[in-house]
Scaffold this active site. Structure first.
Site, PDB file in Angstrom:
ATOM      1  N   HIS A  36     -12.728 -15.239  -5.976  1.00 48.59           N
ATOM      2  CA  HIS A  36     -13.439 -14.047  -6.440  1.00 48.59           C
ATOM      3  C   HIS A  36     -12.558 -12.818  -6.248  1.00 48.59           C
ATOM      4  O   HIS A  36     -11.583 -12.836  -5.502  1.00 48.59           O
ATOM      5  CB  HIS A  36     -14.689 -13.792  -5.589  1.00 48.59           C
ATOM      6  CG  HIS A  36     -15.699 -14.875  -5.563  1.00 48.59           C
ATOM      7  ND1 HIS A  36     -16.861 -14.830  -6.277  1.00 48.59           N
ATOM      8  CD2 HIS A  36     -15.737 -16.041  -4.861  1.00 48.59           C
ATOM      9  CE1 HIS A  36     -17.593 -15.910  -6.027  1.00 48.59           C
ATOM     10  NE2 HIS A  36     -16.931 -16.660  -5.177  1.00 48.59           N
ATOM     11  N   GLU A 118     -12.986 -14.584  -1.363  1.00 48.53           N
ATOM     12  CA  GLU A 118     -12.969 -13.264  -2.001  1.00 48.53           C
ATOM     13  C   GLU A 118     -11.600 -12.618  -1.775  1.00 48.53           C
ATOM     14  O   GLU A 118     -11.104 -12.601  -0.647  1.00 48.53           O
ATOM     15  CB  GLU A 118     -14.044 -12.349  -1.389  1.00 48.53           C
ATOM     16  CG  GLU A 118     -15.467 -12.798  -1.643  1.00 48.53           C
ATOM     17  CD  GLU A 118     -16.036 -12.303  -2.990  1.00 48.53           C
ATOM     18  OE1 GLU A 118     -15.298 -11.609  -3.746  1.00 48.53           O
ATOM     19  OE2 GLU A 118     -17.210 -12.607  -3.263  1.00 48.53           O
ATOM     20  N   HIS A 156     -14.595 -17.294 -10.237  1.00 48.67           N
ATOM     21  CA  HIS A 156     -16.034 -17.057 -10.405  1.00 48.67           C
ATOM     22  C   HIS A 156     -16.393 -16.996 -11.888  1.00 48.67           C
ATOM     23  O   HIS A 156     -17.444 -17.477 -12.305  1.00 48.67           O
ATOM     24  CB  HIS A 156     -16.405 -15.740  -9.697  1.00 48.67           C
ATOM     25  CG  HIS A 156     -17.855 -15.610  -9.377  1.00 48.67           C
ATOM     26  ND1 HIS A 156     -18.401 -14.476  -8.832  1.00 48.67           N
ATOM     27  CD2 HIS A 156     -18.891 -16.487  -9.528  1.00 48.67           C
ATOM     28  CE1 HIS A 156     -19.713 -14.660  -8.672  1.00 48.67           C
ATOM     29  NE2 HIS A 156     -20.024 -15.855  -9.077  1.00 48.67           N
ATOM     30  N   ASP A 166     -14.895 -11.823 -12.401  1.00 52.65           N
ATOM     31  CA  ASP A 166     -13.868 -11.861 -11.351  1.00 52.65           C
ATOM     32  C   ASP A 166     -13.311 -13.273 -11.158  1.00 52.65           C
ATOM     33  O   ASP A 166     -13.991 -14.242 -11.488  1.00 52.65           O
ATOM     34  CB  ASP A 166     -14.453 -11.329 -10.023  1.00 52.65           C
ATOM     35  CG  ASP A 166     -15.626 -12.159  -9.500  1.00 52.65           C
ATOM     36  OD1 ASP A 166     -16.637 -12.271 -10.216  1.00 52.65           O
ATOM     37  OD2 ASP A 166     -15.514 -12.704  -8.392  1.00 52.65           O
TER      38      ASP A 166
END
Ligand SMILES: [Zn+2]
Length: 177
Positions: A36, A118, A156, A166
């Site tokens: 992400h 992330e 994602h 993203d």
């Protein structure tokens, strides 16, 4: 850095406890890695806000962009900062809440069977060399620890097309695959 599969923790990285996780379904092991991109406020880097989002402490009044996000219950297993530093919020043994409504190759609910990573960034601005360097160290460890085939590293945007963009066009997949 190394993966401890008994605890599901990445040894050697900062551990931050998130309340936003639960158990994976019985018998389900990590079988997919989802990358992400995130920044808070959008387009700004380096503040405390991402960690506060993932720990349920984002103050709604601190920025107009936080108003709707403050009530979200979201998390990730790992966060890779702009300088390549890694933080862990949820054990790999548990289900982090990063993917939302999602499916990969016909199998729904990717949170059940994925590890979320992330990267601090945006769809437009290039990610940092230090972040790719960290990912090139991290990803092989995770693939090996959980016997995940390397083609099962996705974005994602791949598992929630039309809903999520993203890590974005700015993410150079050739540097991690
Ligand atoms: Zn995402």
């Amino acid at each position: 850095m190394r993966v401890d599969v008994s605890t599901g923790l990445m040894v050697g990285v900062k551990q931050v406890l998130s309340p936003f996780f639960d158990e994976r379904p019985a018998g389900v092991v990590p079988d997919l890695i989802v990358l992400h991109g995130i920044s808070l406020p959008p387009g700004e880097f380096g503040g405390p806000w991402i960690a506060r989002l993932f720990t349920g402490n984002l103050p709604a009044e601190a920025h107009p962009e936080f108003r709707e996000r403050a009530a979200l219950k979201v998390s990730t297993h790992l966060l890779v900062r702009r300088d390549g530093a890694v933080e862990q919020f949820v054990s790999f043994n548990d289900r982090a809440w990063h993917a939302g409504k999602s499916a990969w190759q016909g199998r729904e609910a990717c949170n059940d069977y994925s590890i979320g990573i992330e990267c601090e960034g945006t769809d437009e601005l290039p990610y940092e060399p230090a972040q790719y360097q960290t990912l090139r160290a991290l990803l092989p460890m995770l693939l090996e620890a959980y016997a995940i085939p390397r083609e099962r590293i996705v974005g994602h945007s791949d598992i929630a097309p039309g809903r999520k963009t993203d890590p974005g066009p700015s993410f150079d997949w050739s540097r991690v695959r």
